[in-house]
Design a protein around this motif. Sequence first.
Motif, mmCIF file in Angstrom:
data_model
loop_
_atom_site.group_PDB
_atom_site.id
_atom_site.type_symbol
_atom_site.label_atom_id
_atom_site.label_comp_id
_atom_site.label_asym_id
_atom_site.label_seq_id
_atom_site.Cartn_x
_atom_site.Cartn_y
_atom_site.Cartn_z
ATOM 1 N N LYS A 226 8.288 2.022 -3.061
ATOM 2 C CA LYS A 226 8.484 1.045 -1.989
ATOM 3 C C LYS A 226 7.172 0.379 -1.595
ATOM 4 O O LYS A 226 7.146 -0.807 -1.242
ATOM 5 C CB LYS A 226 9.149 1.716 -0.792
ATOM 6 N N SER B 244 8.794 6.680 -1.757
ATOM 7 C CA SER B 244 7.936 5.912 -0.845
ATOM 8 C C SER B 244 6.832 5.221 -1.628
ATOM 9 O O SER B 244 6.387 4.127 -1.267
ATOM 10 C CB SER B 244 7.339 6.836 0.213
ATOM 11 N N GLU C 99 6.230 -2.743 -3.673
ATOM 12 C CA GLU C 99 7.085 -3.934 -3.643
ATOM 13 C C GLU C 99 6.324 -5.219 -3.338
ATOM 14 O O GLU C 99 6.699 -6.295 -3.804
ATOM 15 C CB GLU C 99 8.206 -3.758 -2.618
#
Length: 340
Positions: free
Chosen positions: A134, A131, A137
């Motif tokens: 992510k 996580s 990103e």
Amino acid sequence: MIEYIELEEKIKSSKFDNCYVFCGADEALMKEKVKAIHGKVLQGAFADLNYMQFDGLTADMEAVVNACETIPFMDEKKVVVVFRATFLGEGEDRDSAKKYAAVSKYIENPASHCIFIMYHVFENDREKPSSKIKKLEKKACVVKFDKLKGFNLEKKVKSMFEEKGKNIGKIELKLFCDNLENNMHIVQNEVEKLCTYAYDREITKEDILLMLPQKSDNDIFNLVDTISQKKVEKAIDILNELIFKGEKVPYILYMVERQFNLILQLKYGLEEGKNKDALAKELKLNPYICEKMIAQSRKFTMKGIKKAVQYCLNTEEALKSSSVNSKTEMELLILNTITA
């Protein structure tokens, strides 16, 4: 999030992002792309002075950020790399959280003169981006390095032979790729070895079959077999070879534990009077492999194999602690199972 192949095309076109987060199970591929970016961006006489790398396990993030912010020496760009960035994983210890917060804040407004790269190596092929990764990103170019397969693997390996000045036929290339562990460290070593062996002639199928190493499953069998023969030094040599090939300690432990559990089930089956064919069907083993493992099982006492399984469970528990040395724990496992 982009794939490794897309990054490769961007590098060829000299299209670079300010910040990168690499993640995946194949560290060799990540190192190769770090080197490719370094080689494209830093080509002047002061290239080495404008390249810095830090170990994510021990690095002070303030020093990392300072390195990024400092202007390049007699050049337009610099490259800063943080390898073993385990703080990008799912762990929530205080040190990891502090490091993650520092880099996350920095890449919100990174220095335009610096290409900042972090990479996190997965424990196995099944692991997914965390996580934390992510969340980055939106701030960085996240690249997932899945192991190459099929056509992409063959294309990559063919280019490696060509870089060595060697052509390899389609049949020989497929044979090479199908029978080699999908790990770029190993592939690079085997390409080098095969090119040296064939020297000034065409590579043949016979060359490939002669030079290819055994796969890890065979190495695990040999490791357990060496333990059954109470050969400490040889067992540790096999362990070191597996680690050198790029196998992760948790995977080695999993395979060793699986081998001992199969041996235990075979011993129970033999005591119940079951034959090789029945056991092979019951345990879903190739009959030839089953026969070899039955022979291996006879080298252990029932008490010894039960202890070996328990030692594996104890080692698995120990490896969950970040304070232990995983290689040392595996060496202790070997010593304990040999004396069981």
